[in-house]
Design a protein around this motif. Structure first.
Motif, PDB file in Angstrom:
ATOM      1  N   LEU A  20       0.848  -1.197   0.000  1.00 38.32           N
ATOM      2  CA  LEU A  20       0.000   0.000   0.000  1.00 38.32           C
ATOM      3  C   LEU A  20       0.882   1.245   0.000  1.00 38.32           C
ATOM      4  CD1 LEU A  20      -3.199   0.600   2.069  1.00 38.32           C
ATOM      5  CD2 LEU A  20      -1.426   2.336   2.024  1.00 38.32           C
ATOM      6  N   SER A  21       0.639   2.130  -0.968  1.00 41.71           N
ATOM      7  CA  SER A  21       1.379   3.403  -1.006  1.00 41.71           C
ATOM      8  C   SER A  21       0.407   4.561  -1.117  1.00 41.71           C
ATOM      9  CB  SER A  21       2.320   3.461  -2.213  1.00 41.71           C
ATOM     10  OG  SER A  21       3.210   2.387  -2.179  1.00 41.71           O
ATOM     11  N   TYR A  22       0.803   5.686  -0.525  1.00 45.53           N
ATOM     12  CA  TYR A  22       0.006   6.903  -0.644  1.00 45.53           C
ATOM     13  C   TYR A  22       0.531   7.755  -1.791  1.00 45.53           C
ATOM     14  CZ  TYR A  22      -2.009   5.589   3.822  1.00 45.53           C
ATOM     15  OH  TYR A  22      -2.661   4.921   4.820  1.00 45.53           O
ATOM     16  N   SER A  23      -0.263   8.750  -2.165  1.00 43.10           N
ATOM     17  CA  SER A  23       0.085   9.544  -3.354  1.00 43.10           C
ATOM     18  C   SER A  23       1.385  10.323  -3.159  1.00 43.10           C
ATOM     19  CB  SER A  23      -1.049  10.505  -3.691  1.00 43.10           C
ATOM     20  OG  SER A  23      -1.257  11.385  -2.604  1.00 43.10           O
ATOM     21  N   GLU A  27       5.473   4.375   1.144  1.00 47.63           N
ATOM     22  CA  GLU A  27       5.075   2.967   1.093  1.00 47.63           C
ATOM     23  C   GLU A  27       4.736   2.530   2.511  1.00 47.63           C
ATOM     24  OE1 GLU A  27       7.797   0.302  -1.048  1.00 47.63           O
ATOM     25  OE2 GLU A  27       8.775   2.112  -1.796  1.00 47.63           O
ATOM     26  N   SER A  28       3.448   2.438   2.810  1.00 48.36           N
ATOM     27  CA  SER A  28       3.039   2.190   4.193  1.00 48.36           C
ATOM     28  C   SER A  28       2.970   0.717   4.542  1.00 48.36           C
ATOM     29  CB  SER A  28       1.685   2.826   4.465  1.00 48.36           C
ATOM     30  OG  SER A  28       1.859   4.196   4.509  1.00 48.36           O
ATOM     31  N   LEU A  29       2.706  -0.118   3.545  1.00 50.34           N
ATOM     32  CA  LEU A  29       2.718  -1.555   3.787  1.00 50.34           C
ATOM     33  C   LEU A  29       3.525  -2.211   2.682  1.00 50.34           C
ATOM     34  CD1 LEU A  29      -1.049  -2.101   4.743  1.00 50.34           C
ATOM     35  CD2 LEU A  29       0.900  -2.016   6.305  1.00 50.34           C
ATOM     36  N   LYS A  30       4.501  -3.040   3.111  1.00 45.24           N
ATOM     37  CA  LYS A  30       5.383  -3.641   2.117  1.00 45.24           C
ATOM     38  C   LYS A  30       5.260  -5.150   2.175  1.00 45.24           C
ATOM     39  CE  LYS A  30       8.594   0.156   2.787  1.00 45.24           C
ATOM     40  NZ  LYS A  30       9.779   0.511   3.576  1.00 45.24           N
ATOM     41  N   SER A  54      -2.728   2.185   8.645  1.00 42.97           N
ATOM     42  CA  SER A  54      -2.989   1.842   7.236  1.00 42.97           C
ATOM     43  C   SER A  54      -3.447   0.397   7.129  1.00 42.97           C
ATOM     44  CB  SER A  54      -1.719   2.038   6.402  1.00 42.97           C
ATOM     45  OG  SER A  54      -1.217   3.334   6.584  1.00 42.97           O
ATOM     46  N   LEU A  55      -2.852  -0.464   7.917  1.00 45.42           N
ATOM     47  CA  LEU A  55      -3.220  -1.876   7.922  1.00 45.42           C
ATOM     48  C   LEU A  55      -4.663  -2.059   8.391  1.00 45.42           C
ATOM     49  CD1 LEU A  55      -1.836  -4.877   7.792  1.00 45.42           C
ATOM     50  CD2 LEU A  55      -2.031  -4.703  10.250  1.00 45.42           C
ATOM     51  N   LEU A  56      -4.992  -1.391   9.511  1.00 48.40           N
ATOM     52  CA  LEU A  56      -6.340  -1.518  10.064  1.00 48.40           C
ATOM     53  C   LEU A  56      -7.398  -1.057   9.069  1.00 48.40           C
ATOM     54  CD1 LEU A  56      -5.832  -2.666  12.776  1.00 48.40           C
ATOM     55  CD2 LEU A  56      -6.754  -0.613  13.840  1.00 48.40           C
ATOM     56  N   ARG A  57      -7.072   0.029   8.368  1.00 50.39           N
ATOM     57  CA  ARG A  57      -8.061   0.603   7.441  1.00 50.39           C
ATOM     58  C   ARG A  57      -8.291  -0.275   6.206  1.00 50.39           C
ATOM     59  NH1 ARG A  57      -5.640   5.926   8.868  1.00 50.39           N
ATOM     60  NH2 ARG A  57      -4.294   5.676   7.047  1.00 50.39           N
ATOM     61  N   ASN A  63      -9.446   2.950   3.777  1.00 52.73           N
ATOM     62  CA  ASN A  63      -8.387   3.518   2.925  1.00 52.73           C
ATOM     63  C   ASN A  63      -8.957   4.095   1.629  1.00 52.73           C
ATOM     64  OD1 ASN A  63      -6.029   3.199   4.427  1.00 52.73           O
ATOM     65  ND2 ASN A  63      -5.903   1.032   3.922  1.00 52.73           N
ATOM     66  N   ASP A  64     -10.183   3.679   1.291  1.00 49.39           N
ATOM     67  CA  ASP A  64     -10.811   4.231   0.085  1.00 49.39           C
ATOM     68  C   ASP A  64     -10.902   5.751   0.155  1.00 49.39           C
ATOM     69  OD1 ASP A  64     -11.156   1.595  -0.415  1.00 49.39           O
ATOM     70  OD2 ASP A  64     -13.320   1.676  -0.744  1.00 49.39           O
ATOM     71  N   LEU A  65     -10.998   6.281   1.392  1.00 49.62           N
ATOM     72  CA  LEU A  65     -11.161   7.728   1.564  1.00 49.62           C
ATOM     73  C   LEU A  65      -9.830   8.456   1.516  1.00 49.62           C
ATOM     74  CD1 LEU A  65     -13.603   7.694   4.629  1.00 49.62           C
ATOM     75  CD2 LEU A  65     -14.172   7.602   2.206  1.00 49.62           C
ATOM     76  N   ALA A  66      -8.727   7.722   1.649  1.00 54.10           N
ATOM     77  CA  ALA A  66      -7.414   8.365   1.686  1.00 54.10           C
ATOM     78  C   ALA A  66      -6.805   8.384   0.287  1.00 54.10           C
ATOM     79  CB  ALA A  66      -6.503   7.637   2.665  1.00 54.10           C
ATOM     80  N   ASP A  67      -5.702   9.083   0.198  1.00 50.43           N
ATOM     81  CA  ASP A  67      -5.012   9.259  -1.073  1.00 50.43           C
ATOM     82  C   ASP A  67      -4.137   8.057  -1.402  1.00 50.43           C
ATOM     83  OD1 ASP A  67      -5.533  11.318  -2.678  1.00 50.43           O
ATOM     84  OD2 ASP A  67      -4.241  12.762  -1.656  1.00 50.43           O
ATOM     85  N   VAL A  68      -4.755   6.890  -1.528  1.00 47.37           N
ATOM     86  CA  VAL A  68      -3.974   5.682  -1.796  1.00 47.37           C
ATOM     87  C   VAL A  68      -3.784   5.529  -3.307  1.00 47.37           C
ATOM     88  CG1 VAL A  68      -3.981   3.169  -1.637  1.00 47.37           C
ATOM     89  CG2 VAL A  68      -4.789   4.532   0.273  1.00 47.37           C
TER      90      VAL A  68
END
Ligand SMILES: Nc1ncnc2c1ncn2[C@@H]1O[C@H](COP(=O)(O)OP(=O)(O)OP(=O)(O)O)[C@@H](O)[C@H]1O
Ligand SMILES: [Mg+2]
Lengths: 260, 288
Positions: A20-23, A27-30, A54-57, A63-68
């Motif tokens: 998972l990476s943000y805009s 890289e929050s989850l590898k 990030s994992l919990l979401r 995470n749909d609401l965040a800038d993923v």
């Protein structure tokens, strides 16, 4: 009715190679792969910014609401990949309750906070709603304190009571999984204790996924533990051995308080 | 020793600053108070039951101003009918649904700029579009639509501001409990923003009620012997009536001019008062 505890505990959720990476490029989850066990407290701990939230979401697709910008891999809930675009996110969120770090009570009465989720789902039956209020407040160890003032504004409660109300509110939906993201980080020891005791009972019926606010809390509550560092799963273990005898150097440093 | 001198000096600077600000505040409100006091003083004697409830007589030099009052009320209601649903809808879309991209930003900037367009331009636009092109004629319908378009930017921007002030955490909690976006907007966001929205609506309508230029071309009549009976009738209205009796009618008693001004001012200030009451009540009750 067979008691869920009698059966061998199954994996409620399994993560497979989640990235998972943000805009902004973080890289929050590898490449995270791990199970979350049903009817247990699954603890996810690690220093700030290690990707716990990030994992919990992932579990309720918040995470749909965040800038993923990048989300790969699978999150299998009862075998179904909830990252699939066709997932019914509304139904998923009713199945996966969440308690946030800061208690956020909705600007309405205690009762209305608790019936909010059911009313969204179209429940109008007063008896059902009232039963749900009492049951969920009992589960969050708040019933005795508020039973005489259910129609007072929820904001009038103390911080610790508010957080237990938030827990009760997520339970009112009768979820299968309860996510708790540092739920006691702003609370006094007594409130913290009450929440931990509630979780101890709740795990019989729910899958608890907890980000604790300290290593001590992790060690007190965990049935399974995962240590994260900079988005990577460093060490995973059942029981409490990760706190007494960590295998990885980095886990040891963190658990023994050398950093974080 | 040195320090105490310093402190004393600082105290003096603070006092001078305070007095200066107080004087400035006084300078700001003095003209407003003077205007109100003067209109009250000049116009109060004209106010009577007849003045408020009768048709004008003697070429408007006597009698009442009922048609102008009724006309302004109709126009304000007509404006609200169009601008409130459209304005609130647009604001909800912009604040809750529209993606945060350059298009949205462009729209937002356009709305802010629309608020700055002189009202006479709106009047001309309404004349061209509603009176001539859509053939509504000089009518309450054309006037209300014109005023509504002029009011929209105010309603949209204040409503959007009120919506955005609702804490994001409420939305997240509602969504996390299985709420749809629309449920969240309807059950949490809009109710919480309602006082702010109402304030914006009232401020917008207040401006519409007091404007002369937009109604000049689209609805306002110099004099009509009876009250309007449908949305396609022209009507008299307070601001335009005030202009007419102040400039177009020779031998007009000053009292009637100021009486009319007083009625218009009272109408608008009471809307303002309602907005203020709503706002302060909501602030006292707000739970965030
Ligand atoms: N919405 C977001 N947009 C961009 N980057 C984010 C966002 N949320 C988190 N991050 C980044 O992702 C990384 C992991 O953050 P996350 O909040 O998941 O960590 P955490 O372990 O929960 O930390 P903490 O203990 O401080 O709560 C951090 O570097 C953070 O800056
Ligand atoms: Mg976090």
């Amino acid at each position: 009715m067979p008691n869920k505890n009698d059966s061998v505990k199954e994996n409620k959720v399994v993560l497979e190679n989640v990235n998972l990476s943000y805009s902004d490029g973080t890289e929050s989850l590898k490449n995270v792969s791990m199970p979350f066990v049903a009817n247990s407290t699954n603890v996810v701990f690690g220093p700030a910014g290690s990707g716990k939230s990030s994992l919990l979401r992932l579990f309720n697709r918040l995470n749909d609401l965040a800038d993923v910008t990048l989300l790969e891999g699978q999150v299998l809930l009862d075998g179904e990949n909830i990252l699939d675009p066709n997932t019914d996110v509304i139904a998923l969120r009713r199945k996966v309750g969440m308690v946030f770090a800061r208690p956020v009570v909705l600007p309405m009465s205690i009762r209305k906070n608790l019936t909010y989720g059911l009313e969204l789902a179209g429940e109008k039956n007063k008896t059902v709603l009232n039963e749900s209020v009492e049951r969920s407040l009992n589960q969050a160890a708040l019933w005795d304190e508020v039973k005489d003032r259910l129609d007072d504004p929820a904001i009038a409660l103390s911080g610790g009571q508010q957080q237990r109300l938030c827990l009760a509110r997520s339970l009112a939906n009768e979820p299968e999984i309860v996510l708790l993201d540092e739920p006691t980080s702003g609370l006094d020891p007594i409130s913290t204790n009450k929440i931990e005791e509630s979780l101890q009972i709740l795990k019989k019926d729910y899958t608890i996924i907890l980000v604790p606010h300290s290593v001590h809390q992790a060690a007190r509550t965990a049935d399974y533990s995962a240590f994260f560092l900079q988005g990577k799963l460093i060490e995973y273990s059942a029981g409490k051995t990760i706190y007494t005898n960590p295998q990885d150097e980095r886990t040891r440093d963190y658990v023994e308080g050398r950093f974080g | 020793m040195i320090r105490s001198q310093f402190t004393r000096k600082r105290h003096r600077t603070q006092r001078i600053g305070f007095i200066g600000l107080a004087i400035l505040t006084l300078l700001t409100i003095t003209p407003i108070l003077m205007v109100v006091a003067y209109i009250l003083w000049q116009g109060i004697d004209a106010i009577s039951w007849e003045f408020l409830s009768a048709m004008p007589r003697d070429g408007m030099r006597a009698g009442g101003i009922l048609p102008a009052i009724v006309g302004t009320v109709y126009l304000t209601i007509g404006t609200a009918l169009f601008s409130v649903p459209v304005g609130i809808g647009a604001a909800i879309f912009l604040s809750e649904y529209a993606p945060d991209n350059n298009w949205t930003r462009l729209i937002r900037i356009s709305i802010i700029n629309l608020a700055g367009i002189p009202s006479v331009v709106y009047g001309l636009f309404g004349f061209g579009l509603f009176v001539l092109f859509l053939q509504f004629g000089t009518s309450i319908l054309a006037g209300s639509l014109t005023l509504a378009i002029m009011t929209l930017p105010v309603i949209i921007s204040t409503t959007e501001e009120a919506l955005r002030a609702v804490p994001q955490a409420f939305r997240i909690v509602s969504l996390s409990l299985g709420g749809t976006k629309w449920q969240t907007v309807r059950r949490i966001v809009v109710p919480q923003a309602l006082p702010g929205i109402l304030t914006g609506v009232i401020l917008g309508l207040e401006r519409a009620a007091g404007e002369t230029a937009p109604i000049l071309f689209t609805v306002a009549a110099f004099f009509l012997p009876q009250l309007p009976s449908s949305a396609f009738d022209a009507t008299m209205a307070l601001p335009y009536h005030l202009f007419v009796i102040s400039t177009q009618v020779p031998g007009m008693p000053v009292q009637i001019q100021f009486g009319t001004a007083l009625v218009l001012l009272t109408f608008i200030l009471s809307m303002n008062l309602i907005a203020t009451v709503i706002r302060s009540r909501a602030r006292a009750k707000r739970q965030w």
